[in-house]
Design a protein around this motif. Structure first.
Motif, PDB file in Angstrom:
ATOM      1  N   VAL A 400       0.852  -1.189   0.000  1.00  0.00           N
ATOM      2  CA  VAL A 400       0.000   0.000   0.000  1.00  0.00           C
ATOM      3  C   VAL A 400       0.891   1.244   0.000  1.00  0.00           C
ATOM      4  CG1 VAL A 400      -1.942  -1.134   1.097  1.00  0.00           C
ATOM      5  CG2 VAL A 400      -0.191  -0.074   2.520  1.00  0.00           C
ATOM      6  N   ASP A 401       0.420   2.285  -0.651  1.00  0.00           N
ATOM      7  CA  ASP A 401       1.245   3.465  -0.921  1.00  0.00           C
ATOM      8  C   ASP A 401       1.954   4.041   0.305  1.00  0.00           C
ATOM      9  OD1 ASP A 401       0.344   3.058  -3.451  1.00  0.00           O
ATOM     10  OD2 ASP A 401      -0.657   5.002  -3.680  1.00  0.00           O
ATOM     11  N   PRO A 402       1.289   4.231   1.453  1.00  0.00           N
ATOM     12  CA  PRO A 402       1.972   4.885   2.579  1.00  0.00           C
ATOM     13  C   PRO A 402       3.226   4.157   3.056  1.00  0.00           C
ATOM     14  CG  PRO A 402      -0.398   4.862   2.937  1.00  0.00           C
ATOM     15  CD  PRO A 402      -0.144   3.981   1.751  1.00  0.00           C
ATOM     16  N   LEU A 403       3.307   2.849   2.806  1.00  0.00           N
ATOM     17  CA  LEU A 403       4.466   2.087   3.277  1.00  0.00           C
ATOM     18  C   LEU A 403       5.732   2.409   2.502  1.00  0.00           C
ATOM     19  CD1 LEU A 403       2.796  -1.417   3.836  1.00  0.00           C
ATOM     20  CD2 LEU A 403       3.473   0.254   5.576  1.00  0.00           C
ATOM     21  N   VAL A 404       5.602   2.944   1.279  1.00  0.00           N
ATOM     22  CA  VAL A 404       6.789   3.200   0.458  1.00  0.00           C
ATOM     23  C   VAL A 404       6.843   4.629  -0.062  1.00  0.00           C
ATOM     24  CG1 VAL A 404       6.958   0.779  -0.261  1.00  0.00           C
ATOM     25  CG2 VAL A 404       5.640   2.376  -1.651  1.00  0.00           C
ATOM     26  N   SER A 405       5.858   5.448   0.260  1.00  0.00           N
ATOM     27  CA  SER A 405       5.764   6.774  -0.359  1.00  0.00           C
ATOM     28  C   SER A 405       6.936   7.681  -0.007  1.00  0.00           C
ATOM     29  CB  SER A 405       4.437   7.446   0.029  1.00  0.00           C
ATOM     30  OG  SER A 405       4.327   7.550   1.436  1.00  0.00           O
ATOM     31  N   ASP A 406       7.563   7.478   1.158  1.00  0.00           N
ATOM     32  CA  ASP A 406       8.693   8.325   1.552  1.00  0.00           C
ATOM     33  C   ASP A 406      10.043   7.632   1.372  1.00  0.00           C
ATOM     34  OD1 ASP A 406       6.960  10.375   2.357  1.00  0.00           O
ATOM     35  OD2 ASP A 406       6.688   9.472   4.339  1.00  0.00           O
ATOM     36  N   ALA A 407      10.053   6.482   0.729  1.00  0.00           N
ATOM     37  CA  ALA A 407      11.291   5.714   0.593  1.00  0.00           C
ATOM     38  C   ALA A 407      12.269   6.394  -0.362  1.00  0.00           C
ATOM     39  CB  ALA A 407      10.974   4.313   0.089  1.00  0.00           C
ATOM     40  N   THR A 408      13.550   6.211  -0.103  1.00  0.00           N
ATOM     41  CA  THR A 408      14.607   6.725  -0.979  1.00  0.00           C
ATOM     42  C   THR A 408      15.531   5.578  -1.359  1.00  0.00           C
ATOM     43  OG1 THR A 408      16.057   7.256   0.876  1.00  0.00           O
ATOM     44  CG2 THR A 408      14.545   8.984   0.126  1.00  0.00           C
ATOM     45  N   PRO A 409      16.173   5.656  -2.529  1.00  0.00           N
ATOM     46  CA  PRO A 409      17.054   4.564  -2.963  1.00  0.00           C
ATOM     47  C   PRO A 409      18.181   4.262  -1.982  1.00  0.00           C
ATOM     48  CG  PRO A 409      16.548   6.019  -4.798  1.00  0.00           C
ATOM     49  CD  PRO A 409      16.014   6.688  -3.576  1.00  0.00           C
ATOM     50  N   THR A 410      18.701   5.277  -1.304  1.00  0.00           N
ATOM     51  CA  THR A 410      19.840   5.045  -0.415  1.00  0.00           C
ATOM     52  C   THR A 410      19.481   4.183   0.787  1.00  0.00           C
ATOM     53  OG1 THR A 410      19.363   7.149   0.672  1.00  0.00           O
ATOM     54  CG2 THR A 410      21.013   7.166  -1.092  1.00  0.00           C
ATOM     55  N   GLU A 411      18.241   4.220   1.227  1.00  0.00           N
ATOM     56  CA  GLU A 411      17.859   3.421   2.384  1.00  0.00           C
ATOM     57  C   GLU A 411      17.378   2.026   1.998  1.00  0.00           C
ATOM     58  OE1 GLU A 411      14.024   4.533   4.348  1.00  0.00           O
ATOM     59  OE2 GLU A 411      13.918   6.058   2.762  1.00  0.00           O
ATOM     60  N   ALA A 412      17.250   1.735   0.710  1.00  0.00           N
ATOM     61  CA  ALA A 412      16.753   0.441   0.265  1.00  0.00           C
ATOM     62  C   ALA A 412      17.848  -0.616   0.350  1.00  0.00           C
ATOM     63  CB  ALA A 412      16.221   0.538  -1.159  1.00  0.00           C
ATOM     64  N   SER A 413      17.445  -1.837   0.633  1.00  0.00           N
ATOM     65  CA  SER A 413      18.370  -2.968   0.638  1.00  0.00           C
ATOM     66  C   SER A 413      18.158  -3.785  -0.629  1.00  0.00           C
ATOM     67  CB  SER A 413      18.153  -3.835   1.875  1.00  0.00           C
ATOM     68  OG  SER A 413      16.823  -4.339   1.917  1.00  0.00           O
ATOM     69  N   TYR A 414      19.269  -4.214  -1.221  1.00  0.00           N
ATOM     70  CA  TYR A 414      19.224  -4.994  -2.461  1.00  0.00           C
ATOM     71  C   TYR A 414      19.245  -6.476  -2.113  1.00  0.00           C
ATOM     72  CZ  TYR A 414      20.964  -7.199  -6.748  1.00  0.00           C
ATOM     73  OH  TYR A 414      21.132  -8.006  -7.834  1.00  0.00           O
ATOM     74  N   ARG A 415      18.346  -7.239  -2.756  1.00  0.00           N
ATOM     75  CA  ARG A 415      18.295  -8.672  -2.474  1.00  0.00           C
ATOM     76  C   ARG A 415      17.984  -9.457  -3.732  1.00  0.00           C
ATOM     77  NH1 ARG A 415      14.050  -9.529   2.241  1.00  0.00           N
ATOM     78  NH2 ARG A 415      14.254 -11.690   1.513  1.00  0.00           N
ATOM     79  N   ALA A 416      18.580 -10.637  -3.815  1.00  0.00           N
ATOM     80  CA  ALA A 416      18.151 -11.636  -4.782  1.00  0.00           C
ATOM     81  C   ALA A 416      17.055 -12.449  -4.111  1.00  0.00           C
ATOM     82  CB  ALA A 416      19.311 -12.529  -5.181  1.00  0.00           C
ATOM     83  N   LEU A 417      15.874 -12.462  -4.696  1.00  0.00           N
ATOM     84  CA  LEU A 417      14.738 -13.184  -4.123  1.00  0.00           C
ATOM     85  C   LEU A 417      14.645 -14.552  -4.788  1.00  0.00           C
ATOM     86  CD1 LEU A 417      12.050 -10.331  -4.010  1.00  0.00           C
ATOM     87  CD2 LEU A 417      13.709 -10.993  -2.253  1.00  0.00           C
ATOM     88  N   SER A 418      15.024 -15.580  -4.070  1.00  0.00           N
ATOM     89  CA  SER A 418      14.978 -16.919  -4.642  1.00  0.00           C
ATOM     90  C   SER A 418      13.538 -17.396  -4.760  1.00  0.00           C
ATOM     91  CB  SER A 418      15.773 -17.895  -3.781  1.00  0.00           C
ATOM     92  OG  SER A 418      15.095 -18.129  -2.555  1.00  0.00           O
ATOM     93  N   ALA A 419      13.322 -18.347  -5.666  1.00  0.00           N
ATOM     94  CA  ALA A 419      11.978 -18.898  -5.831  1.00  0.00           C
ATOM     95  C   ALA A 419      11.523 -19.600  -4.556  1.00  0.00           C
ATOM     96  CB  ALA A 419      11.960 -19.862  -7.016  1.00  0.00           C
TER      97      ALA A 419
END
Length: 748
Positions: A400-419
């Motif tokens: 839902v929008d409010p959970l990510v609306s203030d997110a910035t790329p620098t605070e994001a974590s990168y992950r490989a999502l396995s099946a």
């Protein structure tokens, strides 16, 4: 099979009493499953004529449709469908068949033993095993999911045909429902009362009333609904109403099959009103004429986008399956309606909202929104629909929008999502798949199985506080052996290797299948977090993360915005398709980002070949490509096209730019100079309008009248003067010093 017969009779009786569907799973040996299906259908009191068997049909006496032809059942309703999943469990077929069973009916699945099903390999697994992988590399996670949900959901009976044991009777014992209120013709209606009489639900009547707004110009209607709510039917009733009033209605959809319900309802209404007047031999044509001189006609999206013959009303069915560029064209119509599926594999309503709503709101149309929630063929809350939405993720959405609306790329974590991780975490899977649905105009249940089981598919994502903000679906391609490469070069097709296939078969580069690549099939960022750099950050992480790969690549419908995005992230254009996609109306571009010496060699030779051939293609198969697409494609080519103009040719170009020479005397050198500038020159040398002029006149060879009209020059003389003026800075920038004396002769 007395236990099965009794259970099937009870299941069918409850389905009819509630106007819902029920699902019967017959698990075990195949022949025994078919015999059990015959017995269950008979015990349920369903005539053979009301049943369709999907699969081989062995052991049954029902009408049989091959599993590869389930699209022919779309738009029909059946009292029961028997779907044989032994040869292949095709998710698309399952999704289609759920929607084709009528209220009070049964969907019967004939399947292997449930505990063994996920571990068996079938024809669909063969489809997922793209070279160089084999079927042994395919997993069974999707079928594991199907089995789990079959055991968890209400309204699903499970019978073991080998042990002849009923594991779940599937009965829900629901409370009685009150009868729905009658549908009344609204006061002051512009449409015939027969149109409202044909409505089956209050939602349909309300939607039809909203469509009456299209009786006057500068009105637009948007109808959103889940599958099976009758939105196409109500569009057909509106189309017929306008046609019997003498108006011209243009209908478009991703395919004519998608619009069949529109034409069926329009035809029925016109027949009821005794207004149908198709010429002899036109009964099967994609046009319906009325005695009042009106008509309902179908055109595929690219042709319909030109608004042929200036229709009075335009109806766009399954609008979410069309690109924004095509949808925008319909805003030129005075009256237009868009119907779109909110959930389901026809298209994603969320994608329609994200990509097109702002354009619609900014148009001159007054927009009337309608949401249809009440099913047509079965009661609300139907347990089979609830199961299908869950099992096939037809209602998947991002966070839902409010959970990510203030997110910035620098605070994001990168992950490989396995099946394995995705299939074990329903929340993560729904958010991931939901973004992929919104990113593409047509996401199918098959894509869910591909995501979970295909050996060449992987997922990378950026997450903020555990929520997926940006996701990329990757496909490993290439690494093909010599025998496979030779077969493709000689005309065979190869699944799951889109870029190597194009380079080997179309562009005649047999060696292109040897390097290993990863294609970014789709990349999507949550709508509430777009235009902040998440996509670029994700691509950068992928570039650093992939191992044993020679190139990264992508292929998509070319637009200037997308071309600039991919070029900024290091991808270079190497090919532009020579035909438009029939649905999107766009030309597809292939781009590469080399990672190793082998990838660099592949990229370099194809970029060079593309730069060398594209000028000739512009005069021929690419003559109608949008000039801004051409500009963006050529800017994304990493090559130095040779500009081997002779001294005489330079004198011609200089003379046309600064003196009395004529472009028409020899357009060839002008074309080569234009290609050089657009591929490798300084973008600031010419204005965008001047570059469009080069594309339209010099590269595509349009008439000066067409060029003047398209680029808003006051006349043909002004357009040609502008062309000469555009070549002056090109002469100054690119001409060798020993021909500049020619320029100086004219005092400039």
């Amino acid at each position: 099979m007395p236990m099965l017969r009794e259970a099937a009779a009870d299941l069918r009786a409850e389905a009819r009493r509630t106007n819902e569907r029920r699902l019967l799973v017959l698990a075990g040996e195949r022949t025994a499953g078919h015999r059990a299906a015959e017995a269950a259908i008979s015990a349920g009191g369903i005539s053979r004529e009301s049943v369709v068997a999907v699969g081989s049909g062995d052991g049954t006496h029902f009408e049989t449709v091959p599993v590869t032809r389930t699209d022919s059942i779309l738009g029909t309703t059946q009292a029961a469908i028997v779907l044989d999943c032994h040869e292949a469990c095709r998710p698309n077929a399952l999704g289609r068949m759920v929607g084709a069973v009528d209220g009070g009916g049964l969907l019967v699945l004939v399947v292997p033993p449930l505990d063994e099903w996920a571990h068996r390999r079938d024809d669909f697994d063969e489809y997922l095993a793209v070279p160089p992988a084999t079927v042994e590399d395919v997993d069974g996670r999707f079928r594991t999911r199907i089995v789990r949900t079959l055991r968890q959901h209400r309204g699903i009976a499970v019978y073991d045909v080998d042990a002849q044991a009923l594991q779940d009777n599937g009965l829900t014992d629901p409370a009685p429902r009150p009868a729905p209120p009658p549908i009344e013709v609204p006061a002051g209606s512009d449409f015939p009362s027969a149109a409202y009489d044909a409505c089956l639900t209050r939602d349909q009547a309300d939607a039809l009333r909203s469509l009456e707004a299209l009786s006057t110009d500068e009105n637009g209607v948007v109808i959103e609904a889940d599958r099976g709510r009758g939105k196409s039917s109500v569009a057909g009733l509106a189309a017929g109403s306008f046609a019997v009033a003498g108006e011209d209605v243009l209908v478009t959809a991703p395919s004519y099959r998608s619009a069949r319900a529109v034409f069926a309802r329009a035809n029925e209404l016109c027949s009821t009103l005794d207004m149908l007047s198709n010429d002899e031999g036109e009964s099967g044509a994609r046009v319906l004429r009325t005695a009042a001189g009106g008509r309902v006609r179908f055109e595929r999206p690219p042709a319909a986008a030109t608004l042929p013959d200036s229709p009075d009303v335009v109806l766009v069915d399954e609008a979410a399956a069309l690109p924004v560029r095509v949808l925008e064209s319909f805003l030129e119509a005075p009256r237009v309606a868009f119907t779109t599926t909110v959930h389901g594999y026809e298209g994603a309503g969320r994608g329609f909202d994200v990509r097109f709503r702002d354009r619609l709101a900014a148009s001159e149309h007054t927009v009337h929104d309608v949401h249809m929630g009440e099913p047509i063929r079965y009661a609300p809350g139907d347990p089979v629909e609830v199961w299908a939405f869950r099992a096939l993720l037809l209602d998947a959405r991002g966070a839902v929008d409010p959970l990510v609306s203030d997110a910035t790329p620098t605070e994001a974590s990168y992950r490989a999502l396995s099946a394995d991780e995705l299939v074990a975490d329903e929340h993560l899977l729904r958010e991931t798949f939901g973004l992929l649905v919104a990113a593409h105009y047509r996401t199918e249940p098959n894509d869910l199985a591909r995501l979970l089981d295909a050996p060449n598919i992987s997922v990378r994502a950026l997450l903020v506080d555990g929520h997926v903000v940006s996701v990329a679906l990757l496909s490993r391609e290439g690494g093909l052996d010599a025998e496979t490469r030779s077969a493709v070069y000689e005309g065979s097709r190869i699944r799951g290797n889109m870029i190597p296939d194009v380079l080997m078969s179309q562009l005649r580069d047999e060696a292109a299948g040897e390097p290993v690549g990863v294609r970014v099939m789709r990349i999507a960022t949550h709508a509430a977090a777009r235009n902040r750099g998440f996509g670029s950050r994700l691509l950068a992480e992928i570039r650093s993360d992939v191992e044993g790969v020679d190139w990264l690549g992508t292929g998509y419908g070319a637009t200037p915005q997308l071309l600039r995005f991919w070029a900024r992230n290091g991808y270079g254009a190497i090919h532009l398709s020579t035909t438009r996609n029939e649905t999107s109306g766009e030309y597809s571009v292939v781009m590469l980002d080399p990672l190793t010496d082998a990838g660099e060699r592949l990229h370099a030779r194809h970029a060079s070949w593309f730069a060398a051939r594209v000028g000739h293609q512009m005069h021929d198969v690419l003559r109608d490509v949008d000039p801004d697409v051409v500009r963006a494609v050529l800017r994304a080519v990493d090559a130095d096209p040779p500009m081997d103009l002779s001294r005489r040719q330079w004198r011609l170009v200089v003379g046309a730019a600064y003196g009395p020479a004529l472009y028409s005397a020899d357009p060839g050198p002008f074309s080569r100079l234009a290609i050089t500038h657009l591929v490798s020159g300084d973008p600031g040398v010419l204005t965008p309008r001047e570059e469009r002029l080069l594309v339209c006149k010099v590269l595509q060879g349009h008439s000066v009248e067409t060029v003047a009209n398209r680029l808003d020059y006051p006349g043909t003389s002004a357009a040609m003067r502008a062309l000469g003026d555009a070549y002056r800075p090109l002469v100054d920038a690119y001409a060798p010093s020993d021909v500049l004396d020619e320029r100086d002769r004219y005092g400039s």
